[in-house]
Design a protein around this motif. Structure first.
Motif, PDB file in Angstrom:
ATOM      1  N   ASP A   1       0.901  -0.951  -0.039  1.00 29.24           N
ATOM      2  CA  ASP A   1       0.005   0.046  -0.104  1.00 29.24           C
ATOM      3  C   ASP A   1       0.812   1.197   0.109  1.00 29.24           C
ATOM      4  N   PRO A   2       1.949   1.435   0.926  1.00 26.63           N
ATOM      5  CA  PRO A   2       2.620   2.659   0.866  1.00 26.63           C
ATOM      6  C   PRO A   2       3.130   2.822  -0.687  1.00 26.63           C
ATOM      7  N   ILE A   3       3.833   1.539  -1.104  1.00 27.97           N
ATOM      8  CA  ILE A   3       4.396   1.902  -2.521  1.00 27.97           C
ATOM      9  C   ILE A   3       3.491   2.272  -3.456  1.00 27.97           C
ATOM     10  N   ARG A   4       2.254   1.708  -3.470  1.00 28.08           N
ATOM     11  CA  ARG A   4       1.270   2.192  -4.319  1.00 28.08           C
ATOM     12  C   ARG A   4       0.829   3.555  -4.415  1.00 28.08           C
ATOM     13  N   ARG A   5       0.729   3.785  -3.098  1.00 26.74           N
ATOM     14  CA  ARG A   5       0.504   5.507  -2.866  1.00 26.74           C
ATOM     15  C   ARG A   5       1.685   6.310  -3.400  1.00 26.74           C
ATOM     16  N   LEU A   6       2.916   6.155  -3.272  1.00 28.78           N
ATOM     17  CA  LEU A   6       4.055   6.452  -3.780  1.00 28.78           C
ATOM     18  C   LEU A   6       3.753   6.417  -5.326  1.00 28.78           C
ATOM     19  N   GLU A   7       3.431   5.349  -5.991  1.00 30.62           N
ATOM     20  CA  GLU A   7       3.568   4.920  -7.260  1.00 30.62           C
ATOM     21  C   GLU A   7       2.384   6.000  -7.827  1.00 30.62           C
ATOM     22  N   GLN A   8       1.083   6.175  -7.141  1.00 32.66           N
ATOM     23  CA  GLN A   8       0.152   6.917  -7.588  1.00 32.66           C
ATOM     24  C   GLN A   8       0.610   8.468  -7.526  1.00 32.66           C
ATOM     25  N   SER A   9       1.529   8.948  -6.701  1.00 29.27           N
ATOM     26  CA  SER A   9       2.024  10.294  -6.666  1.00 29.27           C
ATOM     27  C   SER A   9       2.886  10.662  -7.992  1.00 29.27           C
ATOM     28  N   VAL A  10       3.675   9.523  -8.184  1.00 28.55           N
ATOM     29  CA  VAL A  10       4.463   9.595  -9.275  1.00 28.55           C
ATOM     30  C   VAL A  10       3.703   9.814 -10.550  1.00 28.55           C
ATOM     31  N   LYS A  11       2.568   8.976 -10.830  1.00 29.91           N
ATOM     32  CA  LYS A  11       1.778   9.070 -12.019  1.00 29.91           C
ATOM     33  C   LYS A  11       1.265  10.641 -11.903  1.00 29.91           C
ATOM     34  N   GLU A  12       0.796  11.115 -11.110  1.00 29.64           N
ATOM     35  CA  GLU A  12       0.165  12.443 -11.004  1.00 29.64           C
ATOM     36  C   GLU A  12       1.312  13.541 -11.407  1.00 29.64           C
ATOM     37  N   LEU A  13       2.566  13.375 -10.867  1.00 28.86           N
ATOM     38  CA  LEU A  13       3.556  14.071 -11.603  1.00 28.86           C
ATOM     39  C   LEU A  13       3.748  13.984 -13.112  1.00 28.86           C
ATOM     40  N   GLU A  14       3.726  12.697 -13.233  1.00 28.64           N
ATOM     41  CA  GLU A  14       4.032  12.490 -15.141  1.00 28.64           C
ATOM     42  C   GLU A  14       2.853  13.226 -15.623  1.00 28.64           C
ATOM     43  N   ALA A  15       1.422  13.372 -15.174  1.00 31.01           N
ATOM     44  CA  ALA A  15       0.467  13.765 -15.768  1.00 31.01           C
ATOM     45  C   ALA A  15       0.600  15.413 -15.803  1.00 31.01           C
ATOM     46  N   GLY A  16       1.635  16.113 -15.240  1.00 35.81           N
ATOM     47  CA  GLY A  16       1.920  17.394 -15.222  1.00 35.81           C
ATOM     48  C   GLY A  16       1.154  18.235 -14.083  1.00 35.81           C
ATOM     49  N   ALA A  17       0.688  17.379 -12.773  1.00 35.68           N
ATOM     50  CA  ALA A  17       0.191  17.993 -11.657  1.00 35.68           C
ATOM     51  C   ALA A  17       1.337  18.816 -11.161  1.00 35.68           C
ATOM     52  N   GLU A  18       0.934  19.975 -10.520  1.00 31.38           N
ATOM     53  CA  GLU A  18       1.977  21.057  -9.758  1.00 31.38           C
ATOM     54  C   GLU A  18       2.220  20.730  -8.697  1.00 31.38           C
ATOM     55  N   GLN A  19       1.102  20.397  -7.803  1.00 32.69           N
ATOM     56  CA  GLN A  19       1.215  20.387  -6.451  1.00 32.69           C
ATOM     57  C   GLN A  19       0.833  18.823  -6.099  1.00 32.69           C
ATOM     58  N   VAL A  20       1.824  17.879  -5.837  1.00 33.16           N
ATOM     59  CA  VAL A  20       1.501  16.534  -5.176  1.00 33.16           C
ATOM     60  C   VAL A  20       2.210  16.323  -4.090  1.00 33.16           C
ATOM     61  N   VAL A  21       1.376  15.617  -3.117  1.00 28.22           N
ATOM     62  CA  VAL A  21       1.890  15.337  -1.807  1.00 28.22           C
ATOM     63  C   VAL A  21       2.503  13.971  -1.962  1.00 28.22           C
ATOM     64  N   ILE A  22       3.622  13.916  -1.746  1.00 31.41           N
ATOM     65  CA  ILE A  22       4.235  12.489  -1.378  1.00 31.41           C
ATOM     66  C   ILE A  22       4.395  12.051  -0.096  1.00 31.41           C
ATOM     67  N   ARG A  23       3.609  11.191   0.411  1.00 32.44           N
ATOM     68  CA  ARG A  23       3.599  10.735   1.812  1.00 32.44           C
ATOM     69  C   ARG A  23       5.049   9.805   2.047  1.00 32.44           C
ATOM     70  N   GLU A  24       5.573   9.895   3.097  1.00 27.55           N
ATOM     71  CA  GLU A  24       6.632   9.253   3.484  1.00 27.55           C
ATOM     72  C   GLU A  24       6.202   8.365   4.530  1.00 27.55           C
ATOM     73  N   ASP A  25       5.710   7.113   4.415  1.00 32.33           N
ATOM     74  CA  ASP A  25       5.213   6.073   5.173  1.00 32.33           C
ATOM     75  C   ASP A  25       5.693   4.720   4.872  1.00 32.33           C
ATOM     76  N   GLY A  26       5.063   3.682   5.747  1.00 34.32           N
ATOM     77  CA  GLY A  26       5.552   2.450   5.129  1.00 34.32           C
ATOM     78  C   GLY A  26       6.834   2.110   6.206  1.00 34.32           C
ATOM     79  N   CYS A  27       7.605   0.780   5.383  1.00 36.03           N
ATOM     80  CA  CYS A  27       8.683   0.528   5.784  1.00 36.03           C
ATOM     81  C   CYS A  27       9.939   1.540   5.898  1.00 36.03           C
ATOM     82  N   TYR A  28      11.077   1.313   6.387  1.00 35.57           N
ATOM     83  CA  TYR A  28      12.220   2.208   6.467  1.00 35.57           C
ATOM     84  C   TYR A  28      12.703   2.604   4.959  1.00 35.57           C
TER      85      TYR A  28
END
Length: 605
Positions: free
Chosen positions: A328-355
């Motif tokens: 789940d943390p990796i999937r949320r991180l991947e979703q954030s990267v997709k939003e960045l690829e789509a050109g979103a200006e403000q994307v919150v990258i959550r830093e959670d999950g394992c170390y």
């Protein structure tokens, strides 16, 4: 088959690349567990099937041993009858004064359930004595029988024949019965003199048939009996085989050694067990279809398969739940990267999950910030570089044409040719007004063709109508835009090179039309032309530049400008043949007014 496997592997590889990490983890864990269980299950099934098959083989061997013992007992009784007849009756009887019938009848009566007849023949095949039948048929020739010849050829042995109908004797009951003949060489005595003879004991075939008939083997198997040469003595489908309605692999079985063998006969895999009957060379053959040798484990296999499927389902469910917590943390991180690829200006990258995932998210956030700054710098540099290249290429128009035109205007004015001078100056003014185009690099196609008309007007006045010009465009191209100043250099090239060798009737045509999703402009002349290999080399970037008459922009200059603006798919094509003229084709994308405005905005700093 190889190509099909390669395509399937390629599809799996593409599917794997699109899978989520949760699905990869779930499938991987499940596949490893299921594979292990499947291998263990297959091993158990294989062991069970092998054990069942070996059990079937052992059962067949036991049955054949029992049948062999019964046959051996039956044959031994017949051999004892033969021995008793020879050693107790024949050797103690002098045919000069005694008869064989009393002792022969006694033996027959003792074994009449298993015997058909007993007979003695002399060395010429004549009947000496017989019971219960003692008269040969007319024309019967015992000496030509196989059993008779075998007895004389191998005197020391007993000889068992294949089943046959005995028809040597006159039978008052008109019965012709199936028998197996036991024959041997004997010595007859007459008046103290010994001479050769043959003892024949006809055993009832029903006795052998009864021994073999009631045998049951595993999975519908059966047993049959052959002699040493492979001739059938007994078979449960013997009549069908003789009638050609069934077949048996008896000849091959007769050549096999004792033991269990595998064979394929009639498209069926079979286990064949062979046992040799002592004293006779006969072969007992047990046949069991191999496909069903282990069928007793069918229910066990189905039970194991159902347990395997249930275990696989349970494992898949558990693995899916566990992998979800990891992914789940990796999937949320991947979703954030997709939003960045789509050109979103403000994307919150959550830093959670394992170390490791938290560190990766932090690194991605830092990298995104850095890349945005770098991309802005690169875009500005590339735009500046592209504008500079286009400006350099466009600025290569040599003022030589302008100087020559003004000189022609002065000369015409001095010569009193005011109308031609006015027309030339007017065309020159309009020519440069269109060339400037308020600094735009994309202009309407109608303006570009108008620019070409003014240019050709000036050139026709200068060259005193040495050639004619026709410029046309299809109606559906009038609303399209084009890169400016791409037709004039090609016209200039056609004048200085195509028309150079023409004394008169020179012709230059310009046509614009749609071709699919492209705009095509052909500039053609009927000049001297050139070989195709020379025409092909005109667009070669590595070909040395030569100085010729006309502007320095040239064909390659136009080709480079188009490719810099629209990409490698577009540009020029040159078609030419010696003495047949030359056509230079311009290929551009279809550009509307909206497209041109957008491209102009992107091109400006």
């Amino acid at each position: 088959m190889k190509k099909l496997f390669a395509r399937a592997a390629a599809r799996l590889a593409r599917r794997y690349r699109t899978m989520s990490i949760q699905m990869v983890i779930s499938l991987s864990f499940t596949a490893v567990a299921v594979t292990g269980m499947a291998l263990m299950g297959l091993s158990l099934v294989w062991r069970f099937s092998a054990g069942a098959e070996e059990l079937a083989n052992e059962n067949t061997r036991r049955v054949l041993s029992q049948v062999n013992m019964n046959l051996d007992s039956y044959l031994r009784r017949m051999m004892r009858v033969s021995d008793a007849m020879y050693y107790q009756v024949i050797k103690n009887t002098d045919l000069e004064s005694e008869r064989l019938e009393p002792g022969m009848e006694l033996l027959y009566e003792e074994n009449r359930d298993e015997l058909v007849s007993i007979a003695v023949f002399d060395g010429q095949g004549a009947l000496v004595a017989g019971t219960p039948l003692n008269a040969l048929k007319a024309g019967a020739d015992p000496a030509s029988s196989d059993w008779y010849q075998a007895a004389l050829d191998r005197m020391e042995n007993l000889h068992f024949s294949a089943p046959h109908i005995q028809n040597l004797f006159e039978d008052p009951d008109y019965g012709y019965r199936w028998v197996v003949s036991l024959s041997r060489y004997v010595q007859l005595t007459r008046a103290g003199i010994t001479y050769s003879g043959v003892l024949l004991v006809d055993m009832s075939f029903s006795g052998i048939e009864q021994v073999c008939r009631d045998v049951e083997l595993t999975n519908g198997g059966y047993l049959y009996l052959t002699d040493a040469a492979g001739e059938l003595i007994y078979h449960p489908r013997q009549q069908l085989i003789y009638a050609g309605l069934a077949a048996e692999n008896n000849l091959a079985a007769a050549a096999l050694a004792d033991g269990t063998h595998q064979e394929t006969f009639g498209g069926e895999e079979r286990l064949v067990t062979v046992k040799t009957v002592g004293y006779t060379g006969w072969k007992l053959v047990g046949v069991v279809p191999r496909a069903g040798a282990g069928d007793d484990g069918g229910y066990t296999f189905l039970f194991g398969l159902s347990m395997l499927l249930f275990s696989a389902f349970l494992l898949a469910f558990l693995n899916f739940r566990i992998s979800a917590r990891i992914s789940d943390p990796i999937r949320r991180l991947e979703q954030s990267v997709k939003e960045l690829e789509a050109g979103a200006e403000q994307v919150v990258i959550r830093e959670d999950g394992c170390y490791e995932v938290r560190r990766l998210a932090h690194s991605i956030a830092s990298m995104v910030s850095t890349m945005r700054h770098l991309m802005d710098d690169i875009i500005r540099q590339e735009q500046q570089k592209r504008r500079s290249e286009l400006e350099v290429l466009q600025s290569q128009i040599n003022p030589h044409f302008l100087y020559n035109t003004l000189d022609s205007v002065i000369w015409m004015t001095e010569a009193g040719r005011y109308e031609e001078a006015i027309q030339m100056v007017t065309s020159l003014a309009r020519l440069f007004r269109i060339s400037l185009s308020r600094g735009d690099s994309l202009i309407p196609l109608t303006e570009e063709l108008e620019h070409a008309r003014h240019y050709m007007t000036i050139q026709q006045i200068r060259y005193r109508d040495k050639f004619s010009t026709r410029i046309s465009a299809q109606p559906d191209t009038r609303q399209l835009y084009t890169l400016k100043l791409i037709v004039q250099p090609l016209l200039e090239n056609a004048i200085y090179h195509g028309m150079a060798g023409c004394e008169e009737d020179g012709r230059i045509t310009v046509t614009a039309k749609r071709e699919g999703d492209d705009l095509v402009i052909d500039v053609s002349d009927n000049g001297t032309g050139m070989p195709p290999e020379v025409a092909k080399g005109l667009l070669d970037e590595n070909r040395p530049q030569t100085r010729t008459s006309g502007s320095g922009i040239g064909v390659r200059n136009v080709h480079r400008r188009i490719r810099l603006t629209f990409g490698e798919r577009y540009g020029l094509e040159v078609f030419s043949e010696p003495d047949e003229g030359t056509t230079v084709r311009i290929r551009l994308p279809l550009i509307t007014a909206e497209d041109a405005a957008r491209l102009q905005r992107e091109d400006k700093p």
